[in-house]
Motif scaffolding. Structure first.
Motif, PDB file in Angstrom:
ATOM      1  N   ASN A  94       8.187  13.291  -3.561  1.00  0.00           N
ATOM      2  CA  ASN A  94       8.807  12.464  -2.528  1.00  0.00           C
ATOM      3  C   ASN A  94       8.919  13.226  -1.212  1.00  0.00           C
ATOM      4  O   ASN A  94       8.835  12.645  -0.134  1.00  0.00           O
ATOM      5  CB  ASN A  94      10.199  12.009  -2.960  1.00  0.00           C
ATOM      6  N   VAL A  95       9.144  14.530  -1.308  1.00  0.00           N
ATOM      7  CA  VAL A  95       9.304  15.361  -0.113  1.00  0.00           C
ATOM      8  C   VAL A  95       7.956  15.921   0.344  1.00  0.00           C
ATOM      9  O   VAL A  95       7.682  16.026   1.535  1.00  0.00           O
ATOM     10  CB  VAL A  95      10.307  16.506  -0.376  1.00  0.00           C
ATOM     11  N   LYS A 161      20.168  13.178  -0.752  1.00  0.00           N
ATOM     12  CA  LYS A 161      19.519  12.699  -1.976  1.00  0.00           C
ATOM     13  C   LYS A 161      19.115  11.227  -1.925  1.00  0.00           C
ATOM     14  O   LYS A 161      18.014  10.870  -2.369  1.00  0.00           O
ATOM     15  CB  LYS A 161      20.403  12.962  -3.195  1.00  0.00           C
ATOM     16  N   PRO A 162      19.947  10.316  -1.385  1.00  0.00           N
ATOM     17  CA  PRO A 162      19.496   8.914  -1.308  1.00  0.00           C
ATOM     18  C   PRO A 162      18.207   8.751  -0.502  1.00  0.00           C
ATOM     19  O   PRO A 162      17.378   7.895  -0.825  1.00  0.00           O
ATOM     20  CB  PRO A 162      20.674   8.210  -0.625  1.00  0.00           C
ATOM     21  N   PHE A 163      18.032   9.569   0.527  1.00  0.00           N
ATOM     22  CA  PHE A 163      16.797   9.504   1.315  1.00  0.00           C
ATOM     23  C   PHE A 163      15.642  10.121   0.546  1.00  0.00           C
ATOM     24  O   PHE A 163      14.512   9.622   0.605  1.00  0.00           O
ATOM     25  CB  PHE A 163      16.991  10.230   2.651  1.00  0.00           C
ATOM     26  N   ASP A 164      15.921  11.177  -0.216  1.00  0.00           N
ATOM     27  CA  ASP A 164      14.881  11.846  -0.994  1.00  0.00           C
ATOM     28  C   ASP A 164      14.430  11.021  -2.193  1.00  0.00           C
ATOM     29  O   ASP A 164      13.383  11.317  -2.788  1.00  0.00           O
ATOM     30  CB  ASP A 164      15.368  13.217  -1.475  1.00  0.00           C
ATOM     31  N   GLU A 173      14.435  11.011   9.028  1.00  0.00           N
ATOM     32  CA  GLU A 173      15.037  10.082   9.988  1.00  0.00           C
ATOM     33  C   GLU A 173      16.555  10.220  10.045  1.00  0.00           C
ATOM     34  O   GLU A 173      17.213   9.528  10.837  1.00  0.00           O
ATOM     35  CB  GLU A 173      14.661   8.643   9.618  1.00  0.00           C
ATOM     36  N   HIS A 174      17.111  11.111   9.205  1.00  0.00           N
ATOM     37  CA  HIS A 174      18.561  11.267   9.126  1.00  0.00           C
ATOM     38  C   HIS A 174      18.962  12.743   9.074  1.00  0.00           C
ATOM     39  O   HIS A 174      20.073  13.062   8.670  1.00  0.00           O
ATOM     40  CB  HIS A 174      19.091  10.550   7.882  1.00  0.00           C
ATOM     41  N   VAL A 175      18.051  13.616   9.463  1.00  0.00           N
ATOM     42  CA  VAL A 175      18.235  15.050   9.264  1.00  0.00           C
ATOM     43  C   VAL A 175      19.468  15.575   9.996  1.00  0.00           C
ATOM     44  O   VAL A 175      19.780  15.146  11.114  1.00  0.00           O
ATOM     45  CB  VAL A 175      16.964  15.806   9.713  1.00  0.00           C
ATOM     46  N   VAL A 176      20.195  16.480   9.334  1.00  0.00           N
ATOM     47  CA  VAL A 176      21.343  17.134   9.956  1.00  0.00           C
ATOM     48  C   VAL A 176      20.988  18.604  10.218  1.00  0.00           C
ATOM     49  O   VAL A 176      20.027  19.134   9.665  1.00  0.00           O
ATOM     50  CB  VAL A 176      22.618  17.032   9.104  1.00  0.00           C
ATOM     51  N   ALA A 177      21.797  19.236  11.061  1.00  0.00           N
ATOM     52  CA  ALA A 177      21.482  20.574  11.535  1.00  0.00           C
ATOM     53  C   ALA A 177      22.550  21.580  11.134  1.00  0.00           C
ATOM     54  O   ALA A 177      23.696  21.221  10.843  1.00  0.00           O
ATOM     55  CB  ALA A 177      21.334  20.554  13.053  1.00  0.00           C
ATOM     56  N   THR A 178      22.162  22.854  11.151  1.00  0.00           N
ATOM     57  CA  THR A 178      23.112  23.961  10.999  1.00  0.00           C
ATOM     58  C   THR A 178      23.007  24.933  12.172  1.00  0.00           C
ATOM     59  O   THR A 178      23.841  25.814  12.321  1.00  0.00           O
ATOM     60  CB  THR A 178      22.852  24.730   9.689  1.00  0.00           C
ATOM     61  N   ALA A 187      26.501   7.664  14.679  1.00  0.00           N
ATOM     62  CA  ALA A 187      27.631   7.995  13.818  1.00  0.00           C
ATOM     63  C   ALA A 187      27.260   8.020  12.341  1.00  0.00           C
ATOM     64  O   ALA A 187      27.887   8.732  11.546  1.00  0.00           O
ATOM     65  CB  ALA A 187      28.775   7.009  14.053  1.00  0.00           C
ATOM     66  N   SER A 188      26.237   7.257  11.947  1.00  0.00           N
ATOM     67  CA  SER A 188      25.822   7.226  10.539  1.00  0.00           C
ATOM     68  C   SER A 188      24.905   8.384  10.188  1.00  0.00           C
ATOM     69  O   SER A 188      24.623   8.622   9.019  1.00  0.00           O
ATOM     70  CB  SER A 188      25.111   5.905  10.233  1.00  0.00           C
ATOM     71  N   GLY A 189      24.416   9.099  11.196  1.00  0.00           N
ATOM     72  CA  GLY A 189      23.479  10.186  10.979  1.00  0.00           C
ATOM     73  C   GLY A 189      22.042   9.821  11.271  1.00  0.00           C
ATOM     74  O   GLY A 189      21.168  10.697  11.256  1.00  0.00           O
ATOM     75  N   LYS A 190      21.770   8.560  11.560  1.00  0.00           N
ATOM     76  CA  LYS A 190      20.398   8.158  11.857  1.00  0.00           C
ATOM     77  C   LYS A 190      19.954   8.794  13.176  1.00  0.00           C
ATOM     78  O   LYS A 190      20.655   8.724  14.191  1.00  0.00           O
ATOM     79  CB  LYS A 190      20.263   6.640  11.951  1.00  0.00           C
TER      80      LYS A 190
END
Length: 537
Positions: A94-95, A161-164, A173-178, A187-190
């Protein structure tokens, strides 16, 4: 940043090509990284200290930094479970992570991609801030080296995980950063700050803390325009503008123009350690014959390609694959190379090429088959010129070809990396830059049979030579001086097999506006946005 092409993925587990790495280096925190001007020493990033390798080389322990948080909407501290999930997901179909080959030495790593994300037994988390990697024998040197890759950046399982679970992961399309920056989202992360083929908007990550990071992160935001396809116009805009950088090396006319400028005023030069090459599909007849491939190398006018790229400032003509500064370069022959006759004439040697064609069974030194072979090239002006040069070289040997021009990102993600497309050659020439400064990632992903994959394939020539495979497997366990010796010998083997035409050892010149303090990374050969700044008036 004005760039002529888009990135492949925002997802740190999927990104592979340079623009994706430029963005990942600003938005993510892999376990280790390099300072912009020094690739001789790994620095802890998400990790708190150097990796601990057991005496038998089978266990690598990494302790994590405390207090690093994910960007909104996750907003919590990173733990060892997030690092484990990042490694688990790279083995999922999937990835479809392109760097998974570096981590197959993990115990429990699946031989083929899994449906969905499965736990890998060789990655464990004894506590909140510790990750333990259990390895197969003779694999620690490359494994530890690969921990600088974006794929080692943490990914929050409960969020991703739901996206994966989608057939093709939509975490991109919803990636978060560090890291200090993030791609603008809602606000949803999109992700809202990414328009494919047009723009990438990087903004500050409000959860990033300088107390946990040595990067200065001077800039408030970075607007990356990925539709600046005319690199000459974009270069002129950069040189005449304020607060701009070019996202790729400038065209030859601009290189000539800036050659009289004081060093550092509008440009930075990076000796990449990478090589440019034209791979030949060894599965297509008659290119499965080594003598035909040697004929192509012999006839190929590499000087014309170098001229199209700006002349000698683009780098010295290559005589093998491992570049200057990479262990094994000198052992493979240094600048002179192993001495292959079919690589001695940079401008091409038609007579020698015809001799090799006769060895392959073509009595008059030319191919007379009726097949038309597919060549793929990028559609920017410089790449088009190089692709046409490649087409001309093949025509000199009697080969009929059809050139297909596509966007640079599509060339890699759809055409050259998909064996089913039956592309004879990536005719614009490809640049293979270091994943990390070691000979194994310079040669293994490009020429080991195990690297051949139906998608995201990096063995563009599809070479699957048992002797080369065995030599690479044995060399993987070496370290120190023995490592350079082993991989230098493999480089010589590859030259003998001629699966690709080596063009040059790449030198990258990057340009910026006069008011920009541009900082180029010796690691990924692009702008390090976490160090680049605007100059004070």
């Amino acid at each position: 940043m004005l760039a002529s092409s888009d990135l492949d993925y925002l997802d740190p587990g999927r990104t592979y090509y340079q623009m994706g790495v430029v963005v990942a280096q600003a938005t993510q925190r892999p376990l280790y990284r390099f300072a912009p001007d020094d690739v001789s020493k790994r620095l802890p990033d998400m990790a708190a200290s150097a990796p601990q390798v057991s005496a038998d080389g089978r266990t690598v322990t990494v302790h994590l930094r405390h207090g690093v948080k994910f960007s909104p909407p996750v907003n919590r501290e990173v733990t060892s479970a997030d690092v484990k999930y990042a490694f688990d997901r790279i083995f999922s179909a999937n990835v479809a992570a392109p760097y998974s080959s570096y981590f197959r030495q993990l115990e429990g790593a699946p031989a083929t991609p899994t449906k969905g994300v499965k736990s890998v037994s060789g990655v464990t988390t004894p506590d909140k801030y510790t990750v333990v990697f259990k390895l197969k024998p003779n694999s620690a040197p490359a494994f530890v080296g690969a921990l600088v890759l974006p794929v080692s950046a943490p990914v929050p399982e409960e969020y991703a995980k739901p996206f994966d679970e989608k057939t093709s992961s939509t975490y991109n399309e919803h990636v978060v950063a560090t890291g200090p920056y993030m791609v603008k989202n809602d606000a949803s992360g999109k992700v809202t700050g990414y328009a494919p083929g047009k723009r990438i908007e990087l903004v500050r990550n409000p959860n990033w803390s300088k107390a946990t990071d040595s990067r200065p992160a001077f800039l408030d935001a970075v607007d990356i325009r990925t539709d600046a396809t005319d690199t000459t116009i974009a270069s002129l805009q950069v040189l005449a503008g304020k607060g701009k950088v070019l996202g790729q090396p400038p065209p030859p006319t601009i290189l000539k123009r800036i050659s009289t400028e004081p060093a550092g005023r509008v440009s930075q030069t990076v000796d990449t350690g990478g090589y440019r090459f034209v791979p030949l599909n060894t599965t297509l007849k008659p290119f499965d014959d080594v003598n035909v491939r040697k004929a192509v190398s012999a006839v190929y006018d590499r000087e014309s390609v170098l001229l199209a790229r700006g002349g000698r400032s683009a780098g010295p003509i290559a005589t093998h694959f491992l570049g200057p500064g990479i262990p094994g370069f000198e052992e493979a022959g240094g600048l002179k190379g192993p001495g292959a006759d079919y690589l001695k004439a940079p401008g091409g040697d038609p007579a020698l090429a015809a001799e090799y064609m006769r060895k392959a069974g073509y009595a008059d030194g030319k191919y007379h088959g009726k097949q038309t072979f597919l060549l793929a090239g990028a559609n920017d002006p410089q790449s088009k010129t190089i692709a046409e040069i490649t087409q001309d070289q093949l025509a000199r040997l009697g080969f009929r070809t059809r050139l297909k021009f596509v966007a640079a990102d599509a060339l890699f993600t759809t055409w050259c990396s998909t064996p089913a497309k039956r592309v004879l050659a990536c005719a614009s020439s490809l640049a293979w830059l270091k994943d990390f400064p070691d000979p194994e990632p310079m040669l293994r992903p490009v020429f080991h049979g195990d690297a051949i994959a139906p998608t995201n394939n990096t063995n563009y020539s599809q070479l699957d030579d048992p002797a080369v495979n065995r030599a690479m497997d044995a060399a993987a366990a070496t370290s120190g001086a023995a490592r350079g010796t082993a991989w230098g010998a493999i480089d010589r083997q590859l030259v003998d097999l001629a699966p690709a035409v080596p063009i040059d050892w790449d030198v990258a010149t990057l340009i910026h506006s006069p008011d920009v303090e541009g900082v180029a990374s010796m690691y990924f050969d692009g702008w390090d946005l976490s160090y680049t700044a605007l100059r004070a008036k």
